[in-house]
Design a protein around this motif. Sequence first.
Motif, PDB file in Angstrom:
ATOM      1  N   PRO A  30      42.588  55.256  81.793  1.00 33.45           N
ATOM      2  CA  PRO A  30      41.672  56.068  82.567  1.00 33.45           C
ATOM      3  C   PRO A  30      40.765  57.010  81.501  1.00 33.45           C
ATOM      4  N   ASP A  31      39.356  57.257  82.072  1.00 36.55           N
ATOM      5  CA  ASP A  31      38.384  58.045  81.341  1.00 36.55           C
ATOM      6  C   ASP A  31      39.273  59.488  81.017  1.00 36.55           C
ATOM      7  N   GLU A  32      39.165  59.450  79.601  1.00 36.45           N
ATOM      8  CA  GLU A  32      39.942  60.539  78.866  1.00 36.45           C
ATOM      9  C   GLU A  32      39.042  61.669  78.815  1.00 36.45           C
ATOM     10  N   ILE A  33      39.746  62.966  78.773  1.00 37.48           N
ATOM     11  CA  ILE A  33      39.150  64.152  78.793  1.00 37.48           C
ATOM     12  C   ILE A  33      38.036  64.092  77.513  1.00 37.48           C
ATOM     13  N   LYS A  34      38.544  63.307  76.304  1.00 34.53           N
ATOM     14  CA  LYS A  34      37.785  63.377  75.065  1.00 34.53           C
ATOM     15  C   LYS A  34      36.584  62.423  74.934  1.00 34.53           C
ATOM     16  N   SER A  35      36.100  61.929  76.255  1.00 36.55           N
ATOM     17  CA  SER A  35      35.264  60.720  76.340  1.00 36.55           C
ATOM     18  C   SER A  35      34.012  61.368  76.350  1.00 36.55           C
ATOM     19  N   ILE A  36      32.729  60.810  76.079  1.00 37.08           N
ATOM     20  CA  ILE A  36      31.620  61.427  75.738  1.00 37.08           C
ATOM     21  C   ILE A  36      31.138  61.363  77.482  1.00 37.08           C
ATOM     22  N   ALA A  37      31.669  60.977  78.196  1.00 42.62           N
ATOM     23  CA  ALA A  37      31.519  60.898  79.880  1.00 42.62           C
ATOM     24  C   ALA A  37      31.665  62.456  80.097  1.00 42.62           C
ATOM     25  N   ASN A  38      32.433  63.136  79.518  1.00 40.69           N
ATOM     26  CA  ASN A  38      32.814  64.604  79.862  1.00 40.69           C
ATOM     27  C   ASN A  38      31.893  65.504  78.987  1.00 40.69           C
ATOM     28  N   SER A  39      31.222  64.856  78.169  1.00 33.97           N
ATOM     29  CA  SER A  39      30.354  65.811  77.264  1.00 33.97           C
ATOM     30  C   SER A  39      29.227  66.485  77.886  1.00 33.97           C
ATOM     31  N   ASN A  40      28.758  67.591  77.157  1.00 35.30           N
ATOM     32  CA  ASN A  40      27.456  67.974  77.967  1.00 35.30           C
ATOM     33  C   ASN A  40      26.200  67.306  77.143  1.00 35.30           C
TER      34      ASN A  40
END
Length: 152
Positions: A30-40
Amino acid sequence: MKAVKIILIALAVVFIAIQFIPSGIPENKPDEIKSIANSNLVTEPVLDQLRKSCFDCHSNQVHFPWYAKIAPASWMLADHISEGKSHLNFSGWEDYSNREKIGVLKDIKDEVESGNMPLKSYLLMHRDARLSSEKITILSTWTDEATDKILN
């Protein structure tokens, strides 16, 4: 004619046998917390393009094609994914130091602008991953803006 039949049977047996050799294809996570997807650092349009053009080889979120479970294609896919993630894994973006992130962003810009990425072999089966000149400009601008955010 008998020799051709024997050769075809032998090839079929070998093809069936190699299906039992593990491919090494990683499991999707699953999309991890450390993913760039969760980056600003990334906007939704840029993230969408990264998902289309980069994530299959450079993240833990891979959309596997129909032939991903069939050897020897599965071995080649596993190799491409492993090689890609060894250079950049968007799923572990926050594990990179700021200095590494800036280097990665520079590499992304260089690879996209030179046309080296996405790989031509990838584009054969993933036409929506192709980068138009407009998309290249968008990604290039994003790498500059993201670098500025990291530096400031």
